[in-house]
Motif scaffolding. Structure first.
Motif, PDB file in Angstrom:
ATOM      1  N   SER A 200     -69.564  45.033 -29.971  1.00 45.69           N
ATOM      2  CA  SER A 200     -69.422  44.122 -31.113  1.00 45.69           C
ATOM      3  C   SER A 200     -70.067  44.701 -32.368  1.00 45.69           C
ATOM      4  O   SER A 200     -69.517  44.587 -33.475  1.00 45.69           O
ATOM      5  N   THR A 201     -71.213  45.351 -32.200  1.00 45.11           N
ATOM      6  CA  THR A 201     -71.914  45.924 -33.341  1.00 45.11           C
ATOM      7  C   THR A 201     -71.167  47.127 -33.913  1.00 45.11           C
ATOM      8  O   THR A 201     -70.999  47.253 -35.133  1.00 45.11           O
ATOM      9  N   VAL A 202     -70.698  48.008 -33.029  1.00 47.85           N
ATOM     10  CA  VAL A 202     -69.937  49.174 -33.478  1.00 47.85           C
ATOM     11  C   VAL A 202     -68.658  48.739 -34.183  1.00 47.85           C
ATOM     12  O   VAL A 202     -68.252  49.334 -35.196  1.00 47.85           O
ATOM     13  N   GLY A 203     -68.014  47.674 -33.672  1.00 50.26           N
ATOM     14  CA  GLY A 203     -66.825  47.158 -34.336  1.00 50.26           C
ATOM     15  C   GLY A 203     -67.099  46.784 -35.773  1.00 50.26           C
ATOM     16  O   GLY A 203     -66.303  47.094 -36.679  1.00 50.26           O
ATOM     17  N   GLY A 204     -68.233  46.136 -36.008  1.00 48.85           N
ATOM     18  CA  GLY A 204     -68.600  45.780 -37.368  1.00 48.85           C
ATOM     19  C   GLY A 204     -68.924  46.985 -38.228  1.00 48.85           C
ATOM     20  O   GLY A 204     -68.610  47.028 -39.420  1.00 48.85           O
ATOM     21  N   VAL A 205     -69.556  48.010 -37.626  1.00 50.90           N
ATOM     22  CA  VAL A 205     -69.942  49.212 -38.382  1.00 50.90           C
ATOM     23  C   VAL A 205     -68.709  49.971 -38.850  1.00 50.90           C
ATOM     24  O   VAL A 205     -68.586  50.333 -40.027  1.00 50.90           O
ATOM     25  N   ILE A 206     -67.772  50.229 -37.946  1.00 50.30           N
ATOM     26  CA  ILE A 206     -66.611  51.047 -38.312  1.00 50.30           C
ATOM     27  C   ILE A 206     -65.616  50.280 -39.179  1.00 50.30           C
ATOM     28  O   ILE A 206     -64.860  50.883 -39.951  1.00 50.30           O
ATOM     29  N   ALA A 207     -65.621  48.949 -39.066  1.00 54.00           N
ATOM     30  CA  ALA A 207     -64.638  48.153 -39.805  1.00 54.00           C
ATOM     31  C   ALA A 207     -64.781  48.344 -41.308  1.00 54.00           C
ATOM     32  O   ALA A 207     -63.778  48.466 -42.025  1.00 54.00           O
ATOM     33  N   GLY A 208     -66.012  48.385 -41.797  1.00 49.51           N
ATOM     34  CA  GLY A 208     -66.219  48.553 -43.235  1.00 49.51           C
ATOM     35  C   GLY A 208     -65.670  49.865 -43.748  1.00 49.51           C
ATOM     36  O   GLY A 208     -65.016  49.917 -44.801  1.00 49.51           O
ATOM     37  N   PHE A 209     -65.904  50.949 -43.011  1.00 52.88           N
ATOM     38  CA  PHE A 209     -65.424  52.263 -43.441  1.00 52.88           C
ATOM     39  C   PHE A 209     -63.901  52.344 -43.369  1.00 52.88           C
ATOM     40  O   PHE A 209     -63.251  52.909 -44.249  1.00 52.88           O
ATOM     41  N   ILE A 210     -63.330  51.781 -42.304  1.00 48.41           N
ATOM     42  CA  ILE A 210     -61.870  51.780 -42.179  1.00 48.41           C
ATOM     43  C   ILE A 210     -61.240  50.987 -43.312  1.00 48.41           C
ATOM     44  O   ILE A 210     -60.229  51.390 -43.904  1.00 48.41           O
ATOM     45  N   ASP A 212     -62.448  50.381 -46.365  1.00 50.84           N
ATOM     46  CA  ASP A 212     -62.551  51.100 -47.635  1.00 50.84           C
ATOM     47  C   ASP A 212     -61.607  52.289 -47.692  1.00 50.84           C
ATOM     48  O   ASP A 212     -61.057  52.616 -48.756  1.00 50.84           O
ATOM     49  N   ALA A 213     -61.387  52.960 -46.564  1.00 55.80           N
ATOM     50  CA  ALA A 213     -60.592  54.191 -46.562  1.00 55.80           C
ATOM     51  C   ALA A 213     -59.088  53.928 -46.421  1.00 55.80           C
ATOM     52  O   ALA A 213     -58.280  54.594 -47.081  1.00 55.80           O
ATOM     53  N   LEU A 214     -58.704  52.960 -45.573  1.00 55.22           N
ATOM     54  CA  LEU A 214     -57.290  52.791 -45.243  1.00 55.22           C
ATOM     55  C   LEU A 214     -56.729  51.417 -45.580  1.00 55.22           C
ATOM     56  O   LEU A 214     -55.510  51.233 -45.579  1.00 55.22           O
ATOM     57  N   GLY A 215     -57.597  50.434 -45.799  1.00 60.66           N
ATOM     58  CA  GLY A 215     -57.135  49.084 -46.081  1.00 60.66           C
ATOM     59  C   GLY A 215     -57.466  48.133 -44.946  1.00 60.66           C
ATOM     60  O   GLY A 215     -57.671  48.561 -43.802  1.00 60.66           O
ATOM     61  N   PRO A 216     -57.521  46.834 -45.221  1.00 61.41           N
ATOM     62  CA  PRO A 216     -57.950  45.850 -44.211  1.00 61.41           C
ATOM     63  C   PRO A 216     -57.101  45.821 -42.951  1.00 61.41           C
ATOM     64  O   PRO A 216     -57.614  45.569 -41.858  1.00 61.41           O
ATOM     65  N   GLU A 217     -55.796  46.065 -43.060  1.00 57.03           N
ATOM     66  CA  GLU A 217     -54.954  45.968 -41.867  1.00 57.03           C
ATOM     67  C   GLU A 217     -55.291  47.040 -40.836  1.00 57.03           C
ATOM     68  O   GLU A 217     -55.181  46.805 -39.624  1.00 57.03           O
ATOM     69  N   TRP A 218     -55.763  48.209 -41.296  1.00 54.26           N
ATOM     70  CA  TRP A 218     -56.099  49.285 -40.364  1.00 54.26           C
ATOM     71  C   TRP A 218     -57.388  49.008 -39.598  1.00 54.26           C
ATOM     72  O   TRP A 218     -57.684  49.668 -38.609  1.00 54.26           O
ATOM     73  N   VAL A 219     -58.135  48.022 -40.050  1.00 53.67           N
ATOM     74  CA  VAL A 219     -59.317  47.595 -39.300  1.00 53.67           C
ATOM     75  C   VAL A 219     -58.915  47.099 -37.912  1.00 53.67           C
ATOM     76  O   VAL A 219     -59.687  47.206 -36.953  1.00 53.67           O
ATOM     77  N   SER A 360     -71.012  47.467 -50.634  1.00 50.64           N
ATOM     78  CA  SER A 360     -69.579  47.531 -50.396  1.00 50.64           C
ATOM     79  C   SER A 360     -69.302  47.145 -48.940  1.00 50.64           C
ATOM     80  O   SER A 360     -70.223  47.008 -48.130  1.00 50.64           O
ATOM     81  N   ALA A 361     -68.000  47.007 -48.621  1.00 49.14           N
ATOM     82  CA  ALA A 361     -67.637  46.633 -47.244  1.00 49.14           C
ATOM     83  C   ALA A 361     -68.142  47.676 -46.248  1.00 49.14           C
ATOM     84  O   ALA A 361     -68.642  47.341 -45.172  1.00 49.14           O
ATOM     85  N   SER A 362     -68.036  48.964 -46.608  1.00 49.91           N
ATOM     86  CA  SER A 362     -68.486  50.017 -45.698  1.00 49.91           C
ATOM     87  C   SER A 362     -69.997  49.980 -45.515  1.00 49.91           C
ATOM     88  O   SER A 362     -70.505  50.210 -44.417  1.00 49.91           O
ATOM     89  N   MET A 363     -70.719  49.669 -46.573  1.00 52.99           N
ATOM     90  CA  MET A 363     -72.176  49.599 -46.466  1.00 52.99           C
ATOM     91  C   MET A 363     -72.614  48.373 -45.663  1.00 52.99           C
ATOM     92  O   MET A 363     -73.588  48.439 -44.905  1.00 52.99           O
ATOM     93  N   VAL A 364     -71.887  47.264 -45.811  1.00 54.41           N
ATOM     94  CA  VAL A 364     -72.191  46.083 -44.992  1.00 54.41           C
ATOM     95  C   VAL A 364     -71.997  46.426 -43.519  1.00 54.41           C
ATOM     96  O   VAL A 364     -72.815  46.088 -42.658  1.00 54.41           O
ATOM     97  N   GLY A 365     -70.908  47.130 -43.221  1.00 56.33           N
ATOM     98  CA  GLY A 365     -70.666  47.538 -41.840  1.00 56.33           C
ATOM     99  C   GLY A 365     -71.734  48.484 -41.330  1.00 56.33           C
ATOM    100  O   GLY A 365     -72.158  48.398 -40.174  1.00 56.33           O
ATOM    101  N   LEU A 366     -72.187  49.386 -42.211  1.00 59.51           N
ATOM    102  CA  LEU A 366     -73.178  50.378 -41.797  1.00 59.51           C
ATOM    103  C   LEU A 366     -74.517  49.742 -41.441  1.00 59.51           C
ATOM    104  O   LEU A 366     -75.289  50.310 -40.661  1.00 59.51           O
ATOM    105  N   THR A 367     -74.788  48.565 -41.985  1.00 57.08           N
ATOM    106  CA  THR A 367     -76.057  47.904 -41.660  1.00 57.08           C
ATOM    107  C   THR A 367     -76.121  47.531 -40.178  1.00 57.08           C
ATOM    108  O   THR A 367     -77.203  47.259 -39.654  1.00 57.08           O
ATOM    109  N   GLY A 368     -74.971  47.542 -39.514  1.00 53.73           N
ATOM    110  CA  GLY A 368     -74.969  47.283 -38.079  1.00 53.73           C
ATOM    111  C   GLY A 368     -75.704  48.340 -37.286  1.00 53.73           C
ATOM    112  O   GLY A 368     -76.063  48.109 -36.116  1.00 53.73           O
ATOM    113  N   LEU A 369     -75.944  49.492 -37.885  1.00 50.61           N
ATOM    114  CA  LEU A 369     -76.709  50.539 -37.201  1.00 50.61           C
ATOM    115  C   LEU A 369     -78.126  50.072 -36.876  1.00 50.61           C
ATOM    116  O   LEU A 369     -78.715  50.512 -35.889  1.00 50.61           O
TER     117      LEU A 369
END
Length: 548
Positions: A200-210, A212-219, A360-369
């Motif tokens: 669950s935590t990793v899902g949140g971490v990678i979602a932000g980067f995905i 920002d890079a590819l768009g919400p649907e690619w999450v 940003s969305a990617s930074m919010v996701g990264l806080t899951g680390l």
């Protein structure tokens, strides 16, 4: 004292307290002991069949365990990608943030209640088939989520996602019970908690980067691709672990009941008494069975050899446990862990996306680390510590194990959970540096990862042979609590204000988590009152061939 004959001291009858077992036997009065520690009694008693999962080679057990952990991790990733992209996905899908959160709440509600179907299905038709079918459902539905553009389909897709993901909540614990003995489960349930919370935590971490890079649907698309790869791996390497141990030609100990208490404390008996017990404990062969090893293709069969026609009986057994205090307590404590995670998870995006943090969305996701650090630290320490404390308490109790002995580790959670809640809520209200919030996240993750195995293990150890049915009630309670808090957290914080709401949460957490002391004090007495019901239910299940 009246003299009564009774079967297998480890199997028990109505005169024994469910969950109270001989775990240490230094004088070797009992016959089956662990290889790496000859004083530890093997519970449950394995059969002589090499295809009994308890008898599998270590590598075969590890492969089965790895498949299960991969399943839990992948489902966790696929179902948790939303938490760090609430704001951008709301803009993309035109669904409001409250509606997104409410839809996710329906998912968790069905992830609990769906077990009323999936647990009987798994015990009747096989865990392997259930794992593969539900994982395929979760993966397919995850694609659908990317195309939701209004609230109605969002609710529908979350209901279906929760229904298919329900097995991740209870079936893995049953797999661990199938494969491993009581003295081994503390560390292994910690690994399950790592996979569950870590996914669950990793899902949140990678979602932000995905995002920002590819768009919400690619999450939703990227985790689906990963899930497809895991499904293929499971198809070829995950074996069935259902096994009807009572139906095999196993060796049981026939013991005179007048010696039950003496046998339970055999390590303290004088020599003359010990000899008396040894004469009373004699091996008896039940039946004669020729065992044949399974071929590779037999191991990959999608259908188990369990007796048919018991689906509704198993389903009704789950309902029966809804009034048992030990089960209710375990569900309540497990639910608390999820509630506090929700309190953090569904406010992290709004808190960290706003001033003074402006992530940003990617930074919010990264806080899951930060949470991952807490999870790994807990797994590395709490699993082994749990087993060490338990074995020491067993030694002090003359070799007799009580399920309440594991509950003492909740003492750590009593301190860490309220502290982390105050640091997160009050800290955010005052705009403290983001590292303070990350510290709070790590502390909560540590405490929750520690607490999950304790809640689950307590009900498994108390009612081992009926653990599948009991765990269904535990998960229903847990996920219903999640559903309630997902609806209430936003208006609660808005009504009371960030600081006051989290201070109240901290005091609630302190009082409720400390309730484990009630079970430490009176848990055995409560289990004793359920003895007649439990052994009768167990006997009926054995007669139907659904205890394994």
């Amino acid at each position: 004292m009246a003299r009564r004959n009774r079967n297998n001291i480890l199997a028990g009858d109505e005169v024994l307290v469910p969950g109270t077992i001989v775990l240490l036997d230094p004088r070797h009065v009992l016959s089956r002991h662990a290889k790496n520690n000859s004083d530890i009694v093997l519970v449950p008693t394995p059969s002589d069949d090499p295809e009994d999962p308890l008898n599998w080679a270590p590598l075969r057990k590890t492969l089965a365990l790895s498949c299960m952990l991969l399943y839990v991790f992948a489902v966790g990733v696929e179902t948790a990608v939303l938490t760090s992209i609430l704001v951008p996905f709301s803009i993309f899908s035109t669904i409001s943030i409250p509606d997104l959160i409410n839809g996710n709440g329906y998912s968790y509600l069905l992830a609990g209640w769906g077990l009323l179907f999936w647990q009987p299905f798994a015990l009747q038709y096989g865990k392997r088939l259930t794992y593969l079918a539900t994982f395929a459902g979760v993966t397919a539905i995850n694609i659908w989520m990317a195309y939701c553009r209004s609230n109605t389909p969002w609710i529908i897709v979350n209901v279906l996602s929760g229904f298919f993901a329900a097995t991740v909540e209870a079936l893995p614990e049953n797999t661990i019970v199938d494969l491993y003995f009581t003295h081994e489960r503390g560390s292994l349930l910690a690994l399950y908690a790592l996979a569950l919370i870590g996914g669950s935590t990793v899902g949140g971490v990678i979602a932000g980067f995905i995002c920002d890079a590819l768009g919400p649907e690619w999450v939703f698309f990227i985790p689906t691709i990963f899930g497809g790869g895991v499904w293929i791996f499971m198809l070829f390497f995950m074996e069935e672990t259902n096994y009807n141990r009572e139906a095999t030609g196993m060796v049981q100990n026939v013991v005179d009941s007048e010696l039950v208490q003496d046998t339970l404390v055999a390590s303290t008996l004088p020599t003359s008494k010990k000899e008396h017990v040894e004469q009373a404990v004699t091996p008896t062969v039940v039946g004669s069975v020729e065992y044949k090893p399974k071929t590779f293709f037999q191991k990959l069969s999608l259908v188990s050899n369990q007796k048919r026609g018991n689906f509704w009986f198993i389903a009704w057994n789950q309902v029966r446990f809804a009034t048992w205090p030990v089960v209710l307590f375990s569900g309540f404590m497990y639910g608390l862990n999820l509630v506090w995670t929700v309190v953090f998870g569904f406010t992290s995006s709004t808190i960290l996306s706003a001033p003074p943090y402006n992530f940003s969305a990617s930074m919010v996701g990264l806080t899951g680390l930060a949470a991952l650090v807490g999870i790994f630290a807990s797994v590395l320490t709490s699993g082994k510590l749990n087993d060490i404390i338990m074995l020491r308490l067993v030694k002090r109790n003359d070799g007799v194990y009580e399920p309440e002995m594991r509950l003492w580790l909740f003492s750590i959670a009593v301190l860490l959970i309220p502290a982390s809640i105050i640091l997160w809520g009050v800290g955010a209200a005052h705009g403290i540096p983001w590292m303070g919030l990350m510290t709070a996240s790590a502390l909560l993750a540590f405490a929750n990862t520690l607490s999950v195995p304790l809640s689950v293990n307590y009900v498994i150890d108390s009612y081992r042979d009926m653990a599948g049915a009991a765990l269904t009630v535990v998960i229903i309670i847990r996920n219903t609590m999640y559903f309630a808090i997902s609806y209430g957290i936003s208006p609660w914080i808005e009504g009371m204000g960030m600081q006051n709401a989290y201070i109240l949460c901290a005091f609630i957490a302190l009082i409720t988590t400390a309730s484990f002391l009630i079970m430490v004090k009176w848990g055995k007495e409560i289990r004793q009152k359920s003895a007649v019901k439990y052994w009768a239910l167990r006997k009926e299940s054995i007669d139907r061939g659904v205890v394994h």
